[in-house]
Design an enzyme around this catalytic site. Structure first.
Site, PDB file in Angstrom:
ATOM      1  N   TYR A 164       0.824  -1.211   0.000  1.00  0.00           N
ATOM      2  CA  TYR A 164       0.000   0.000   0.000  1.00  0.00           C
ATOM      3  C   TYR A 164       0.860   1.264   0.000  1.00  0.00           C
ATOM      4  O   TYR A 164       1.790   1.402   0.784  1.00  0.00           O
ATOM      5  CB  TYR A 164      -0.926   0.030   1.225  1.00  0.00           C
ATOM      6  CG  TYR A 164      -1.646   1.356   1.366  1.00  0.00           C
ATOM      7  CD1 TYR A 164      -2.710   1.675   0.526  1.00  0.00           C
ATOM      8  CD2 TYR A 164      -1.240   2.299   2.315  1.00  0.00           C
ATOM      9  CE1 TYR A 164      -3.360   2.895   0.630  1.00  0.00           C
ATOM     10  CE2 TYR A 164      -1.882   3.525   2.422  1.00  0.00           C
ATOM     11  CZ  TYR A 164      -2.943   3.815   1.573  1.00  0.00           C
ATOM     12  OH  TYR A 164      -3.569   5.034   1.676  1.00  0.00           O
ATOM     13  N   HIS A 194      -3.683  16.440  -3.192  1.00  0.00           N
ATOM     14  CA  HIS A 194      -4.018  16.619  -1.780  1.00  0.00           C
ATOM     15  C   HIS A 194      -3.747  18.042  -1.292  1.00  0.00           C
ATOM     16  O   HIS A 194      -4.092  18.379  -0.158  1.00  0.00           O
ATOM     17  CB  HIS A 194      -3.252  15.612  -0.917  1.00  0.00           C
ATOM     18  CG  HIS A 194      -3.792  14.209  -1.008  1.00  0.00           C
ATOM     19  ND1 HIS A 194      -4.175  13.634  -2.191  1.00  0.00           N
ATOM     20  CD2 HIS A 194      -4.011  13.269  -0.047  1.00  0.00           C
ATOM     21  CE1 HIS A 194      -4.605  12.406  -1.972  1.00  0.00           C
ATOM     22  NE2 HIS A 194      -4.521  12.157  -0.675  1.00  0.00           N
ATOM     23  N   ASN A 307       1.646  12.175   5.461  1.00  0.00           N
ATOM     24  CA  ASN A 307       0.805  11.340   6.308  1.00  0.00           C
ATOM     25  C   ASN A 307       1.262  11.446   7.759  1.00  0.00           C
ATOM     26  O   ASN A 307       2.281  10.889   8.142  1.00  0.00           O
ATOM     27  CB  ASN A 307       0.881   9.879   5.834  1.00  0.00           C
ATOM     28  CG  ASN A 307      -0.325   9.086   6.269  1.00  0.00           C
ATOM     29  OD1 ASN A 307      -1.120   9.545   7.085  1.00  0.00           O
ATOM     30  ND2 ASN A 307      -0.473   7.891   5.729  1.00  0.00           N
ATOM     31  N   TYR A 395     -15.366  34.102  45.914  1.00  0.00           N
ATOM     32  CA  TYR A 395     -14.737  32.908  45.357  1.00  0.00           C
ATOM     33  C   TYR A 395     -13.640  33.245  44.344  1.00  0.00           C
ATOM     34  O   TYR A 395     -12.665  32.501  44.200  1.00  0.00           O
ATOM     35  CB  TYR A 395     -15.780  32.037  44.658  1.00  0.00           C
ATOM     36  CG  TYR A 395     -16.784  31.376  45.581  1.00  0.00           C
ATOM     37  CD1 TYR A 395     -16.711  31.522  46.965  1.00  0.00           C
ATOM     38  CD2 TYR A 395     -17.813  30.598  45.060  1.00  0.00           C
ATOM     39  CE1 TYR A 395     -17.633  30.921  47.792  1.00  0.00           C
ATOM     40  CE2 TYR A 395     -18.744  29.984  45.884  1.00  0.00           C
ATOM     41  CZ  TYR A 395     -18.651  30.159  47.257  1.00  0.00           C
ATOM     42  OH  TYR A 395     -19.558  29.558  48.075  1.00  0.00           O
ATOM     43  N   ARG A 398     -10.739  33.828  46.766  1.00  0.00           N
ATOM     44  CA  ARG A 398     -10.501  32.774  47.745  1.00  0.00           C
ATOM     45  C   ARG A 398     -10.220  31.425  47.089  1.00  0.00           C
ATOM     46  O   ARG A 398      -9.439  30.609  47.608  1.00  0.00           O
ATOM     47  CB  ARG A 398     -11.730  32.657  48.656  1.00  0.00           C
ATOM     48  CG  ARG A 398     -11.485  31.809  49.866  1.00  0.00           C
ATOM     49  CD  ARG A 398     -12.689  31.516  50.718  1.00  0.00           C
ATOM     50  NE  ARG A 398     -13.881  32.277  50.459  1.00  0.00           N
ATOM     51  CZ  ARG A 398     -15.120  31.828  50.730  1.00  0.00           C
ATOM     52  NH1 ARG A 398     -15.276  30.611  51.231  1.00  0.00           N
ATOM     53  NH2 ARG A 398     -16.181  32.562  50.494  1.00  0.00           N
ATOM     54  N   PHE A 444      -1.636   7.438  12.226  1.00  0.00           N
ATOM     55  CA  PHE A 444      -1.921   8.756  11.671  1.00  0.00           C
ATOM     56  C   PHE A 444      -3.168   9.390  12.284  1.00  0.00           C
ATOM     57  O   PHE A 444      -3.443  10.562  12.070  1.00  0.00           O
ATOM     58  CB  PHE A 444      -2.137   8.650  10.153  1.00  0.00           C
ATOM     59  CG  PHE A 444      -3.136   7.591   9.774  1.00  0.00           C
ATOM     60  CD1 PHE A 444      -4.495   7.772   9.991  1.00  0.00           C
ATOM     61  CD2 PHE A 444      -2.713   6.401   9.226  1.00  0.00           C
ATOM     62  CE1 PHE A 444      -5.415   6.784   9.663  1.00  0.00           C
ATOM     63  CE2 PHE A 444      -3.630   5.408   8.888  1.00  0.00           C
ATOM     64  CZ  PHE A 444      -4.983   5.601   9.107  1.00  0.00           C
ATOM     65  N   GLU A 529     -11.976   6.116   5.101  1.00  0.00           N
ATOM     66  CA  GLU A 529     -11.561   6.833   6.313  1.00  0.00           C
ATOM     67  C   GLU A 529     -12.835   7.275   7.022  1.00  0.00           C
ATOM     68  O   GLU A 529     -13.248   8.436   6.944  1.00  0.00           O
ATOM     69  CB  GLU A 529     -10.654   7.999   5.918  1.00  0.00           C
ATOM     70  CG  GLU A 529      -9.385   7.509   5.203  1.00  0.00           C
ATOM     71  CD  GLU A 529      -8.691   8.579   4.371  1.00  0.00           C
ATOM     72  OE1 GLU A 529      -9.132   9.733   4.390  1.00  0.00           O
ATOM     73  OE2 GLU A 529      -7.712   8.230   3.686  1.00  0.00           O
TER      74      GLU A 529
END
Length: 654
Positions: A164, A194, A307, A395, A398, A444, A529
């Site tokens: 792959y 991409h 990646n 508060y 404190r 990834f 994905e």
């Protein structure tokens, strides 16, 4: 021979300058001659000495006078743009977001190196690399691991194995086998396709961090990158040749594909790049101007470059470092406010916090005692109300150890995850040279840093939420016993009225930004994905939350110092007086209304540079040593979590 690169319309032209005493007018005419020379119709120009044009530098966009000489206003390998009268300037010279950083304009090439091995980089180191404090070099061990990994990949290609991303397509195309003759094209197509991000580019500092982190991860030797390509990346970093990387487009699995593709695209000599010398220009010309060649991708190298979770993690590193810095200083600012509001220190008694010993709570209470303890630092302000009838404080004063404390523990949690991620191999497939095989996995996936940064945003926001309430108490005369909105002649003057509104608006904005992005997921890549982290947005909004927190605390610091003016001649403790003096060295007291935004920004800069922490830290350390002598540091780095991120003086030894 000196040369200048000139942009005319859509083309870049290199003009050699044998005589640098020639004028900008000569340079423009010479560039125009070269432009029309290869145009069938002369580019539609009638070139005469009377042609009118303007020239500006690409970096800074400053217009150049036509009568100035080249040697007076330009440098060798400089970049300029020429626009002919009646034509608009190019939109290609992208400006970074205003206010992202003040470092870019003062960038100086560093002399020191930081050695990367893929195992020991810290978030502090990464931020300092982003600021330009160091160049990079690889350790010998890292280079050896990279070579071993690449040799295995070369063997896979020679043996025509089906693996792959090496000899197949990607995502939904994982079962498509690619011929050996097209493996180079496969990797180039991957990066180009991409590179689909949108939005403003990352600042040069953040792009430096992104590039440095990708180099560090590849240096582990599990990605199959060649040493030649990795060295080219190091050279680009050291020359500060930085790709145009849009901030939007990653879903955080399979890694930060879009931003890392843009990072790789510039290294290939395509798209845009930035350097201190050129500003924004075509990548191939920026690389050439620095004596660098575009990267030629080998099998699997495109995938190795894009990646991983480095976008999420590099922005996350900045977020945790800035969060840590502002959290320390929030304790000092709150202590100063408590003094102005004439609060009591009893709530910080060590016995109270010993009964609920969370580390952050204990640490914050200790800081308050070290700044306010009357035995160490007598306070005339505290003495003036010693016998008042008030039993306890609100508060917001404190409960600072309890509220600020969990913020500190949250930051520590997030920082541990980010530092682990910084030195993690997040590629796919992973290349195991020692086993002689590649294995596909899911490193990834950005869920770890995404969840941590969502948590960081929720945690750090609380510093702003409680600070805004303290600002309200400072400005409200029924709560502070001070003039309304901390100004004399109220009505004629509005004082801190709208500064408090600004703080309130930032806190409200943070409430929306604190919604976790990592609870969302959308299936992508044709359901291959099918679960993603949305970590890119988690990182970007965490940074926005941190910046808003810094701004709110800057307003509180200004307000507390203004409150001191109405308590004079009484003085607070020595360390807090030092902090007051620091602020007053930058911002004058508020006598009557004036333009306030510059005061807020100047105080914000003090916090960004950790000046407030540096001023108070010696007193905090001294108190700690006197009360806990057994914890005296055995080495100079024992208190690294308490020290501001400052550049190292030397290269880390291998």
């Amino acid at each position: 021979m000196p040369r200048i690169t000139v942009h005319i319309r859509d083309e870049w032209l290199t003009v050699p300058c044998r005589d640098t005493t020639c004028t900008i007018q000569w340079l423009g005419l010479e560039a125009l001659k070269r432009y029309v020379k290869n145009k069938p119709d002369n580019g539609g120009l009638m070139l005469t000495k009377d042609i009118n044009f303007v020239v500006r530098r690409c970096q800074g966009l400053g217009l150049l006078d036509s009568d100035d000489t080249i040697e007076d206003v330009l440098e060798d390998n400089d970049f300029v743009e020429l626009a002919i009268e009646g034509e608009s300037m190019s939109p290609d010279f992208i400006q970074c977001q205003p206010g992202v950083s003040h470092l870019t304009a003062v960038y100086r090439e560093p002399d020191d190196y930081l050695a990367l091995d893929g195992n020991s980089l810290t978030s502090t180191d990464l931020v300092n690399l982003g600021k330009g404090f160091y160049k990079i070099k690889l350790t010998k061990e890292a280079e050896h691991n990279v070579v071993q990994s690449r040799e295995l990949l070369d063997t896979i290609v020679k043996e025509n194995r089906i693996v792959y991303g090496i000899t197949t397509g990607f995502g939904k195309f994982a079962r498509t086998v690619i011929p050996v003759a097209k493996l180079k094209e496969l990797q180039e197509n991957l990066v180009r396709s991409h590179s689909a991000g949108v939005g403003s580019p990352l600042s040069p500092e953040r792009t430096r961090m992104l590039l440095a982190l990708r180099i560090n991860v590849l240096a582990k030797g599990y990605s199959g990158i060649s040493l030649e390509t990795l060295h080219a990346m190091v050279q680009a970093f050291n020359s500060s040749c930085l790709s145009f990387v849009p901030e939007k487009g990653t879903v955080g699995a399979s890694g930060d594909l879009a931003p890392l593709s843009h990072l790789a695209l510039g290294l290939m000599g395509e798209g845009k790049m930035w350097s201190p010398k050129s500003g924004w220009a075509d990548a191939k010309y920026v690389l050439e101007a620095h004596g660098l060649k575009p990267v030629t991708l080998k099998p699997k190298e495109g995938l190795a470059l894009i990646n991983g979770t480095q976008m999420i993690t590099s922005l996350g590193a900045e977020a945790v470092e800035r969060a840590e810095a502002i959290a320390r200083q929030a304790d000092i600012i709150a202590a100063l406010t408590l003094e102005v509001l004439k609060g009591t220190t009893k709530a910080f008694d060590s016995d109270i916090h010993r009964l609920r010993p969370h580390p952050g709570q204990t640490q914050v209470a200790l800081r308050f005692r070290s700044l306010l303890d009357s035995d160490h630092h007598p306070s005339e302000i505290a003495e003036s109300h010693r016998f008042c009838d008030r039993v306890q404080d609100a508060y917001t004063m404190r409960c600072c150890p309890q509220v600020h404390g969990i913020v500190n523990d949250t930051i520590e949690f997030a920082k541990n995850i980010i530092n682990t991620e910084i030195n993690s191999a997040t590629d796919n497939p992973m290349v195991f040279a020692e086993r002689g095989e590649t294995i596909s996995g899911g490193n990834f996936h950005g869920e770890y840093p995404a969840k941590a940064l969502d948590y960081l945003a929720i945690g750090i926001h609380e510093l702003a939420a409680i600070s805004e309430r303290r600002i309200e108490r400072l400005c409200n005369p029924s709560l502070s016993e001070l003039p309304a909105f901390l100004v004399s002649e109220g009505g004629l003057n509005s004082g801190f009225m709208i500064a408090h509104c600004t703080a309130a608006s930032l806190v409200s904005e943070n409430k929306v930004l604190c919604h976790p992005s990592s609870v969302d997921s959308l299936s992508t890549s044709a359901a291959t994905e099918d679960h993603v982290s949305m970590g890119g947005w988690a990182a970007r909004k965490a940074l926005r939350v941190v910046e808003n927190v810094e701004q709110v605390l800057a307003i509180e610091l200004l307000a507390a110092c203004q409150g001191i003016e109405f308590l004079r001649p009484l003085r607070t403790t020595t360390p807090l007086e030092k902090v007051y003096d620091l602020v007053r060295s930058t911002v004058k007291p508020w006598i009557k209304d004036r333009f306030m935004a510059p005061d807020i920004e100047a105080t914000h800069r003090l916090l960004l540079d950790q000046k407030v922490w540096q001023m108070a830290k010696p007193y905090i350390d001294k108190y700690h040593m006197e009360h806990f002598p057994e914890s005296r540091p055995s080495s100079p780095t024992a208190f690294s979590l308490e020290s501001p991120a400052s550049p190292r003086k030397r290269v880390r030894l291998e």
